[in-house]
Design a protein around this motif. Sequence first.
Motif, PDB file in Angstrom:
ATOM      1  N   ILE A   8       0.830  -1.203   0.000  1.00 55.70           N
ATOM      2  CA  ILE A   8       0.000   0.000   0.000  1.00 55.70           C
ATOM      3  C   ILE A   8       0.865   1.253   0.000  1.00 55.70           C
ATOM      4  O   ILE A   8       1.841   1.347   0.737  1.00 55.70           O
ATOM      5  CB  ILE A   8      -0.978  -0.019   1.204  1.00 55.70           C
ATOM      6  CG1 ILE A   8      -2.020   1.081   1.090  1.00 55.70           C
ATOM      7  CG2 ILE A   8      -0.244   0.033   2.530  1.00 55.70           C
ATOM      8  CD1 ILE A   8      -3.220   0.872   2.003  1.00 55.70           C
ATOM      9  N   ASP A   9       0.525   2.174  -0.897  1.00 57.26           N
ATOM     10  CA  ASP A   9       1.163   3.495  -0.894  1.00 57.26           C
ATOM     11  C   ASP A   9       0.100   4.578  -0.681  1.00 57.26           C
ATOM     12  O   ASP A   9       0.378   5.755  -0.874  1.00 57.26           O
ATOM     13  CB  ASP A   9       1.945   3.732  -2.187  1.00 57.26           C
ATOM     14  CG  ASP A   9       1.058   3.663  -3.428  1.00 57.26           C
ATOM     15  OD1 ASP A   9      -0.176   3.503  -3.296  1.00 57.26           O
ATOM     16  OD2 ASP A   9       1.604   3.764  -4.548  1.00 57.26           O
ATOM     17  N   PHE A  10      -1.129   4.135  -0.324  1.00 60.85           N
ATOM     18  CA  PHE A  10      -2.260   5.000  -0.004  1.00 60.85           C
ATOM     19  C   PHE A  10      -2.824   5.709  -1.240  1.00 60.85           C
ATOM     20  O   PHE A  10      -3.590   6.658  -1.113  1.00 60.85           O
ATOM     21  CB  PHE A  10      -1.893   6.006   1.103  1.00 60.85           C
ATOM     22  CG  PHE A  10      -1.260   5.328   2.289  1.00 60.85           C
ATOM     23  CD1 PHE A  10      -2.023   4.572   3.153  1.00 60.85           C
ATOM     24  CD2 PHE A  10       0.117   5.386   2.489  1.00 60.85           C
ATOM     25  CE1 PHE A  10      -1.435   3.910   4.230  1.00 60.85           C
ATOM     26  CE2 PHE A  10       0.708   4.740   3.557  1.00 60.85           C
ATOM     27  CZ  PHE A  10      -0.072   3.984   4.430  1.00 60.85           C
ATOM     28  N   SER A  11      -2.452   5.230  -2.425  1.00 64.79           N
ATOM     29  CA  SER A  11      -3.050   5.714  -3.669  1.00 64.79           C
ATOM     30  C   SER A  11      -4.405   5.037  -3.879  1.00 64.79           C
ATOM     31  O   SER A  11      -4.745   4.063  -3.202  1.00 64.79           O
ATOM     32  CB  SER A  11      -2.135   5.391  -4.854  1.00 64.79           C
ATOM     33  OG  SER A  11      -2.041   3.978  -5.011  1.00 64.79           O
ATOM     34  N   ASN A  12      -5.175   5.538  -4.838  1.00 67.48           N
ATOM     35  CA  ASN A  12      -6.459   4.919  -5.159  1.00 67.48           C
ATOM     36  C   ASN A  12      -6.288   3.464  -5.582  1.00 67.48           C
ATOM     37  O   ASN A  12      -7.113   2.607  -5.253  1.00 67.48           O
ATOM     38  CB  ASN A  12      -7.163   5.701  -6.269  1.00 67.48           C
ATOM     39  CG  ASN A  12      -7.690   7.042  -5.783  1.00 67.48           C
ATOM     40  OD1 ASN A  12      -7.969   7.220  -4.599  1.00 67.48           O
ATOM     41  ND2 ASN A  12      -7.815   7.998  -6.696  1.00 67.48           N
ATOM     42  N   ASP A  13      -5.213   3.179  -6.328  1.00 65.21           N
ATOM     43  CA  ASP A  13      -4.958   1.808  -6.782  1.00 65.21           C
ATOM     44  C   ASP A  13      -4.786   0.852  -5.602  1.00 65.21           C
ATOM     45  O   ASP A  13      -5.361  -0.240  -5.575  1.00 65.21           O
ATOM     46  CB  ASP A  13      -3.693   1.749  -7.653  1.00 65.21           C
ATOM     47  CG  ASP A  13      -3.856   2.492  -8.951  1.00 65.21           C
ATOM     48  OD1 ASP A  13      -4.499   1.968  -9.864  1.00 65.21           O
ATOM     49  OD2 ASP A  13      -3.332   3.616  -9.035  1.00 65.21           O
ATOM     50  N   SER A  14      -3.976   1.268  -4.627  1.00 63.35           N
ATOM     51  CA  SER A  14      -3.691   0.369  -3.512  1.00 63.35           C
ATOM     52  C   SER A  14      -4.887   0.248  -2.567  1.00 63.35           C
ATOM     53  O   SER A  14      -5.117  -0.820  -1.984  1.00 63.35           O
ATOM     54  CB  SER A  14      -2.438   0.817  -2.756  1.00 63.35           C
ATOM     55  OG  SER A  14      -2.610   2.084  -2.159  1.00 63.35           O
ATOM     56  N   ILE A  15      -5.671   1.307  -2.410  1.00 60.32           N
ATOM     57  CA  ILE A  15      -6.870   1.227  -1.573  1.00 60.32           C
ATOM     58  C   ILE A  15      -7.921   0.327  -2.226  1.00 60.32           C
ATOM     59  O   ILE A  15      -8.600  -0.466  -1.552  1.00 60.32           O
ATOM     60  CB  ILE A  15      -7.452   2.624  -1.298  1.00 60.32           C
ATOM     61  CG1 ILE A  15      -6.458   3.457  -0.466  1.00 60.32           C
ATOM     62  CG2 ILE A  15      -8.793   2.529  -0.595  1.00 60.32           C
ATOM     63  CD1 ILE A  15      -6.146   2.877   0.900  1.00 60.32           C
ATOM     64  N   ARG A 139      -6.491  -3.751 -11.337  1.00 60.48           N
ATOM     65  CA  ARG A 139      -6.544  -2.377 -11.830  1.00 60.48           C
ATOM     66  C   ARG A 139      -7.528  -1.558 -10.994  1.00 60.48           C
ATOM     67  O   ARG A 139      -8.558  -2.055 -10.556  1.00 60.48           O
ATOM     68  CB  ARG A 139      -7.010  -2.348 -13.281  1.00 60.48           C
ATOM     69  CG  ARG A 139      -6.041  -2.928 -14.286  1.00 60.48           C
ATOM     70  CD  ARG A 139      -4.892  -1.985 -14.597  1.00 60.48           C
ATOM     71  NE  ARG A 139      -4.087  -2.533 -15.668  1.00 60.48           N
ATOM     72  CZ  ARG A 139      -4.287  -2.266 -16.951  1.00 60.48           C
ATOM     73  NH1 ARG A 139      -5.285  -1.486 -17.318  1.00 60.48           N
ATOM     74  NH2 ARG A 139      -3.505  -2.802 -17.870  1.00 60.48           N
ATOM     75  N   TYR A 140      -7.229  -0.278 -10.843  1.00 61.63           N
ATOM     76  CA  TYR A 140      -8.106   0.612 -10.070  1.00 61.63           C
ATOM     77  C   TYR A 140      -9.500   0.692 -10.687  1.00 61.63           C
ATOM     78  O   TYR A 140     -10.500   0.831  -9.978  1.00 61.63           O
ATOM     79  CB  TYR A 140      -7.493   2.013  -9.983  1.00 61.63           C
ATOM     80  CG  TYR A 140      -8.425   3.032  -9.364  1.00 61.63           C
ATOM     81  CD1 TYR A 140      -8.886   2.862  -8.061  1.00 61.63           C
ATOM     82  CD2 TYR A 140      -8.848   4.152 -10.082  1.00 61.63           C
ATOM     83  CE1 TYR A 140      -9.741   3.791  -7.483  1.00 61.63           C
ATOM     84  CE2 TYR A 140      -9.697   5.069  -9.513  1.00 61.63           C
ATOM     85  CZ  TYR A 140     -10.145   4.890  -8.211  1.00 61.63           C
ATOM     86  OH  TYR A 140     -10.999   5.798  -7.645  1.00 61.63           O
TER      87      TYR A 140
END
Length: 277
Positions: A8-15, A139-140
């Motif tokens: 997790i980097d707290f981006s939309n993708d990782s969330i 994918r997000y």
Amino acid sequence: MKHILVPIDFSNDSINALEHAIMIANYTDCGIRLIHVKRKNADYDASFNLHDFDEVLRSGVIDNFERTIQLYKKELKGEFDYRIREGRIYTEICHQAKYGDAEMIIMGTHGVSGFEERWVGSNAFRIVSNATVPVLTIRYSFPKREINKIILPIDISKESRQKVPLVAGLALLFGAELHVIDIRQDNKVVTRKTLNEYIDQVMIYLKRRKVKCVRESLKGNNLSNLVIEYALLCDADLIAVMLETNERTLPFWVEPYAQQMVNHSPIPVLSIRPTGD
């Protein structure tokens, strides 16, 4: 604790990947372990290399972890925890999965295209190709939803069928339908004969375990495109692929089948390493 590792980097993708991971963890009775890999100070601009910058950065990551866990802990039946590592992203994530006894890695990916995928490379596929556990890339743009249809492509390679037991187990957990597809690039008699034997074995295995399944056959030059197009046509929720042993030794300008799937599929891809590799 049996757990799923979520970078997790707290981006939309990782969330988005975390939300998928929570759903799968609840079906599989797993906890969630979040991991954030921070770069060393040398990777930042020199003006930020203050003596206390490392601690400031770590404190910010911990705050984000605590907020994220607070937000999602009621949705997870199991336990939440987190780890912070420093170094190369794919190396640290793979080490944490291996030595932390993770069951699976679930991670978000932007996907790549053109010049970027050839020269910059993809952290997602580096993790896929080095991890000792299955890796699910998402994918997000793909929303969280139940897994109702799983695509199970079988090619002529010896390793291809090794993914069947794991994928069959997932199908049973979710009550999903498996689409077993033989994929080939030619109509040679030996190819068709071998694939028919492989698929017959797979279908017998699945029916004995009462897995809902259908059988299909696809032929074309680009196997990854064939599978992706079929998955989109039938509104699939997951594609399962095997990382073949020779893929990591191909020339850099040749994009292997599994890498194409990870880089280009809008549908989540579960990548599985062959046993003994």
